[in-house]
Write a protein that holds these residues in place. Structure first.
Motif, PDB file in Angstrom:
ATOM      1  N   LEU A  34       8.013  -1.624   0.214  1.00 57.15           N
ATOM      2  CA  LEU A  34       8.874  -0.578  -0.692  1.00 57.15           C
ATOM      3  C   LEU A  34       7.943   0.696  -0.025  1.00 57.15           C
ATOM      4  O   LEU A  34       6.719   0.895  -0.450  1.00 57.15           O
ATOM      5  CB  LEU A  34       9.086  -0.683  -1.980  1.00 57.15           C
ATOM      6  CG  LEU A  34       9.982  -2.020  -2.292  1.00 57.15           C
ATOM      7  CD1 LEU A  34       9.838  -2.074  -3.929  1.00 57.15           C
ATOM      8  CD2 LEU A  34      11.119  -1.893  -1.505  1.00 57.15           C
ATOM      9  N   GLU A  39      11.217  -1.048   3.429  1.00 58.82           N
ATOM     10  CA  GLU A  39      12.595  -0.232   2.839  1.00 58.82           C
ATOM     11  C   GLU A  39      12.110   0.989   2.028  1.00 58.82           C
ATOM     12  O   GLU A  39      11.070   1.272   1.527  1.00 58.82           O
ATOM     13  CB  GLU A  39      12.998  -1.340   1.573  1.00 58.82           C
ATOM     14  CG  GLU A  39      14.174  -0.727   0.888  1.00 58.82           C
ATOM     15  CD  GLU A  39      14.594  -1.830  -0.147  1.00 58.82           C
ATOM     16  OE1 GLU A  39      14.833  -1.213  -1.163  1.00 58.82           O
ATOM     17  OE2 GLU A  39      14.493  -2.840   0.058  1.00 58.82           O
ATOM     18  N   VAL A  87      10.204  -5.962   6.672  1.00 61.79           N
ATOM     19  CA  VAL A  87      11.236  -5.014   6.427  1.00 61.79           C
ATOM     20  C   VAL A  87      10.605  -3.763   5.433  1.00 61.79           C
ATOM     21  O   VAL A  87       9.991  -4.111   4.559  1.00 61.79           O
ATOM     22  CB  VAL A  87      12.527  -5.478   5.594  1.00 61.79           C
ATOM     23  CG1 VAL A  87      13.273  -4.292   5.356  1.00 61.79           C
ATOM     24  CG2 VAL A  87      13.067  -6.715   6.381  1.00 61.79           C
ATOM     25  N   LYS A 124       8.757  -7.936   2.660  1.00 61.45           N
ATOM     26  CA  LYS A 124       9.280  -6.514   2.382  1.00 61.45           C
ATOM     27  C   LYS A 124       8.160  -5.603   1.922  1.00 61.45           C
ATOM     28  O   LYS A 124       7.347  -5.984   1.141  1.00 61.45           O
ATOM     29  CB  LYS A 124      10.391  -6.535   1.492  1.00 61.45           C
ATOM     30  CG  LYS A 124      11.019  -4.993   1.360  1.00 61.45           C
ATOM     31  CD  LYS A 124      12.143  -5.020   0.334  1.00 61.45           C
ATOM     32  CE  LYS A 124      13.310  -5.623   0.921  1.00 61.45           C
ATOM     33  NZ  LYS A 124      14.550  -5.744   0.045  1.00 61.45           N
TER      34      LYS A 124
END
Length: 84
Positions: free
Chosen positions: A38, A60, A58, A36
């Motif tokens: 951010l 985010e 991912v 992930k």
């Protein structure tokens, strides 16, 4: 852990999202365990969907909710890392 994995310096008139592929694609290739990333609102768009579809990582986006000063979930992490 919040470690800097890659740094890219660009012109002040270049948006972060335009430099993102240069940085993030390299990071994803070098760190296979990455799950992930951010990021702030500047990274909205198709890049996150492409990153997830191709590499399974991912992206985010920290969301701004409401007007005025509101503490945003995970926003401090993004800003502290220098990603936004």
């Amino acid at each position: 852990m919040g470690l800097v994995l890659k740094c890219h310096v660009s012109a002040a008139n270049q948006a972060d999202v335009k430099a993102a592929p240069w940085v993030l694609l390299w990071v994803v290739e070098q760190y296979e365990r990455l799950e992930k990333i951010l990021a702030d609102q500047g990274y909205r768009g198709n890049f996150g969907a492409d990153l997830e579809a191709i590499d399974g990582v991912v992206l985010e986006i920290a969301r701004h909710e409401g007007q005025g000063f509101i503490v945003e979930a995970k926003r401090w992490i993004v800003e502290r890392r220098g990603l936004g």
